[in-house]
Scaffold this motif. Structure first.
Motif, PDB file in Angstrom:
ATOM      1  N   GLY A  10       0.793  -1.229   0.000  1.00 34.85           N
ATOM      2  CA  GLY A  10       0.000   0.000   0.000  1.00 34.85           C
ATOM      3  C   GLY A  10       0.826   1.279   0.000  1.00 34.85           C
ATOM      4  O   GLY A  10       0.274   2.369   0.146  1.00 34.85           O
ATOM      5  N   SER A  11       2.138   1.158  -0.195  1.00 34.72           N
ATOM      6  CA  SER A  11       2.945   2.388  -0.218  1.00 34.72           C
ATOM      7  C   SER A  11       2.913   3.046  -1.594  1.00 34.72           C
ATOM      8  O   SER A  11       3.439   4.147  -1.765  1.00 34.72           O
ATOM      9  N   GLY A  12       2.328   2.387  -2.579  1.00 39.60           N
ATOM     10  CA  GLY A  12       2.146   3.000  -3.900  1.00 39.60           C
ATOM     11  C   GLY A  12       3.136   2.527  -4.951  1.00 39.60           C
ATOM     12  O   GLY A  12       3.277   3.158  -5.996  1.00 39.60           O
ATOM     13  N   LYS A  13       3.803   1.380  -4.696  1.00 35.73           N
ATOM     14  CA  LYS A  13       4.845   0.929  -5.624  1.00 35.73           C
ATOM     15  C   LYS A  13       4.304   0.713  -7.044  1.00 35.73           C
ATOM     16  O   LYS A  13       4.952   1.117  -8.004  1.00 35.73           O
ATOM     17  N   SER A  14       3.114   0.106  -7.158  1.00 32.81           N
ATOM     18  CA  SER A  14       2.604  -0.200  -8.501  1.00 32.81           C
ATOM     19  C   SER A  14       2.213   1.078  -9.246  1.00 32.81           C
ATOM     20  O   SER A  14       2.619   1.280 -10.398  1.00 32.81           O
ATOM     21  N   GLY A  17       5.255   3.133  -9.854  1.00 25.55           N
ATOM     22  CA  GLY A  17       6.116   2.398 -10.790  1.00 25.55           C
ATOM     23  C   GLY A  17       5.658   2.548 -12.235  1.00 25.55           C
ATOM     24  O   GLY A  17       6.474   2.805 -13.120  1.00 25.55           O
ATOM     25  N   HIS A  18       4.368   2.400 -12.472  1.00 22.11           N
ATOM     26  CA  HIS A  18       3.850   2.559 -13.840  1.00 22.11           C
ATOM     27  C   HIS A  18       4.148   3.955 -14.382  1.00 22.11           C
ATOM     28  O   HIS A  18       4.619   4.114 -15.510  1.00 22.11           O
ATOM     29  N   LEU A  19       3.854   4.964 -13.557  1.00 24.84           N
ATOM     30  CA  LEU A  19       4.047   6.346 -14.001  1.00 24.84           C
ATOM     31  C   LEU A  19       5.536   6.634 -14.240  1.00 24.84           C
ATOM     32  O   LEU A  19       5.912   7.248 -15.247  1.00 24.84           O
ATOM     33  N   LEU A  20       6.352   6.181 -13.305  1.00 17.51           N
ATOM     34  CA  LEU A  20       7.793   6.395 -13.405  1.00 17.51           C
ATOM     35  C   LEU A  20       8.342   5.763 -14.693  1.00 17.51           C
ATOM     36  O   LEU A  20       9.130   6.384 -15.421  1.00 17.51           O
ATOM     37  N   ALA A  21       7.917   4.554 -14.965  1.00 17.84           N
ATOM     38  CA  ALA A  21       8.380   3.859 -16.168  1.00 17.84           C
ATOM     39  C   ALA A  21       7.994   4.658 -17.416  1.00 17.84           C
ATOM     40  O   ALA A  21       8.814   4.885 -18.308  1.00 17.84           O
ATOM     41  N   ASP A  22       6.757   5.139 -17.437  1.00 21.87           N
ATOM     42  CA  ASP A  22       6.272   5.960 -18.559  1.00 21.87           C
ATOM     43  C   ASP A  22       7.147   7.188 -18.754  1.00 21.87           C
ATOM     44  O   ASP A  22       7.614   7.473 -19.849  1.00 21.87           O
ATOM     45  N   LYS A  23       7.344   7.911 -17.647  1.00 19.12           N
ATOM     46  CA  LYS A  23       8.074   9.178 -17.721  1.00 19.12           C
ATOM     47  C   LYS A  23       9.545   8.990 -18.078  1.00 19.12           C
ATOM     48  O   LYS A  23      10.148   9.848 -18.700  1.00 19.12           O
ATOM     49  N   MET A  24      10.111   7.874 -17.661  1.00 21.16           N
ATOM     50  CA  MET A  24      11.552   7.645 -17.888  1.00 21.16           C
ATOM     51  C   MET A  24      11.805   6.857 -19.184  1.00 21.16           C
ATOM     52  O   MET A  24      12.952   6.561 -19.505  1.00 21.16           O
ATOM     53  N   GLY A  25      10.732   6.463 -19.867  1.00 24.92           N
ATOM     54  CA  GLY A  25      10.914   5.636 -21.061  1.00 24.92           C
ATOM     55  C   GLY A  25      11.485   4.270 -20.717  1.00 24.92           C
ATOM     56  O   GLY A  25      12.283   3.698 -21.460  1.00 24.92           O
ATOM     57  N   MET A  26      11.078   3.762 -19.554  1.00 25.08           N
ATOM     58  CA  MET A  26      11.555   2.443 -19.126  1.00 25.08           C
ATOM     59  C   MET A  26      10.380   1.468 -19.160  1.00 25.08           C
ATOM     60  O   MET A  26       9.233   1.881 -19.299  1.00 25.08           O
ATOM     61  N   ARG A  27      10.685   0.188 -19.031  1.00 23.98           N
ATOM     62  CA  ARG A  27       9.595  -0.793 -18.958  1.00 23.98           C
ATOM     63  C   ARG A  27       9.273  -1.069 -17.504  1.00 23.98           C
ATOM     64  O   ARG A  27      10.076  -0.804 -16.622  1.00 23.98           O
ATOM     65  N   LEU A 152       2.036  12.636  -0.540  1.00 28.84           N
ATOM     66  CA  LEU A 152       2.351  13.046  -1.916  1.00 28.84           C
ATOM     67  C   LEU A 152       1.404  12.392  -2.912  1.00 28.84           C
ATOM     68  O   LEU A 152       0.964  11.261  -2.708  1.00 28.84           O
ATOM     69  N   LYS A 153       1.155  13.111  -4.004  1.00 28.64           N
ATOM     70  CA  LYS A 153       0.411  12.505  -5.106  1.00 28.64           C
ATOM     71  C   LYS A 153       1.383  11.591  -5.868  1.00 28.64           C
ATOM     72  O   LYS A 153       2.609  11.779  -5.792  1.00 28.64           O
ATOM     73  N   ILE A 154       0.824  10.637  -6.605  1.00 32.97           N
ATOM     74  CA  ILE A 154       1.648   9.693  -7.371  1.00 32.97           C
ATOM     75  C   ILE A 154       2.662  10.450  -8.240  1.00 32.97           C
ATOM     76  O   ILE A 154       3.852  10.134  -8.279  1.00 32.97           O
ATOM     77  N   GLU A 155       2.138  11.470  -8.895  1.00 36.48           N
ATOM     78  CA  GLU A 155       2.967  12.315  -9.772  1.00 36.48           C
ATOM     79  C   GLU A 155       4.157  12.926  -9.015  1.00 36.48           C
ATOM     80  O   GLU A 155       5.293  12.943  -9.506  1.00 36.48           O
ATOM     81  N   GLU A 156       3.872  13.434  -7.817  1.00 41.84           N
ATOM     82  CA  GLU A 156       4.928  14.087  -7.026  1.00 41.84           C
ATOM     83  C   GLU A 156       5.995  13.087  -6.584  1.00 41.84           C
ATOM     84  O   GLU A 156       7.187  13.383  -6.580  1.00 41.84           O
ATOM     85  N   THR A 157       5.543  11.903  -6.200  1.00 48.60           N
ATOM     86  CA  THR A 157       6.487  10.869  -5.780  1.00 48.60           C
ATOM     87  C   THR A 157       7.384  10.480  -6.953  1.00 48.60           C
ATOM     88  O   THR A 157       8.616  10.403  -6.816  1.00 48.60           O
ATOM     89  N   ALA A 158       6.766  10.272  -8.107  1.00 47.28           N
ATOM     90  CA  ALA A 158       7.544   9.898  -9.300  1.00 47.28           C
ATOM     91  C   ALA A 158       8.558  10.991  -9.621  1.00 47.28           C
ATOM     92  O   ALA A 158       9.731  10.705  -9.921  1.00 47.28           O
TER      93      ALA A 158
END
Ligand code: S3P
Length: 168
Positions: A10-14, A17-27, A152-158
């Motif tokens: 419940g810490s928000g990893k998924s 993680g999805h958003l971070l991957a998108d923003k960084m061009g990673m899988r 933090l919002k997901i966006e802010e954490t990413a």
């Protein structure tokens, strides 16, 4: 290089993680999903039918298969870093980023979900506090970078993680 997200249920990893991957061009890769697919049953069924110890063994096996992975955001189950050998293997393939969240925040996020066997108990808040207390020193020690994502919002954490990666 991979980014390995660690932290409590419940810490928000998924979502991060999805958003971070998108923003960084990673899988994106979710270890629990990989385990479920390999074992052909949900995590809760693995716990119920085969027990936690079996699940922990499979977690380690899954990490072994990731040694050639590159450019992935990997989301790990909350107990993944409890085994030293897992931490060692994860550190070989990436940076460990801890998503921290306060117990109350975790409770609010998970209390109406039922897929987490360790929190599917009569008093989930007590379970969260107990397990989090036990794990906190481990999370703190193994993390290369920590984000308190409680407010933090997901966006802010990413974004915080991206800034850290860029500063390296
Ligand atoms: C666990 C966390 C879960 C899952 C399993 C055990 C744990 O993953 O791996 O239920 O020990 O903290 P999430 O952290 O993705 O919920």
């Amino acid at each position: 290089m991979n980014i390995i997200l660690i932290g409590f249920m419940g810490s928000g990893k998924s979502s991060v993680g999805h958003l971070l991957a998108d923003k960084m061009g990673m899988r994106y890769l979710d270890c629990d999903e990989l385990i479920s697919n390999t074992e052909k049953m949900p995590i809760s069924a693995i716990f119920a039918k085969k027990g936690e110890e079996y699940f922990r063994k499979v977690e380690t096996e899954v990490i072994k298969t990731l040694q050639d992975y590159d450019n992935f955001v990997v989301s790990t189950g909350g107990g993944m870093v409890l085994r030293e050998e897992n931490v060692k293997m994860l550190k070989e393939i990436g940076r460990l980023v801890l998503l921290w969240a306060e117990p109350k925040v975790i409770f609010d996020r998970i209390h109406n979900q039922s897929h987490r066997p360790l929190l599917n108990v009569p008093d989930p808040m007590a379970a969260i506090e107990k397990i989090l207390n036990e794990r906190r020193p481990i999370y703190d020690t193994v993390a290369d970078f920590k984000v308190d994502a409680s407010n933090l919002k997901i966006e802010e954490t990413a974004e915080k993680i991206i800034q850290w990666i860029k500063s390296k």
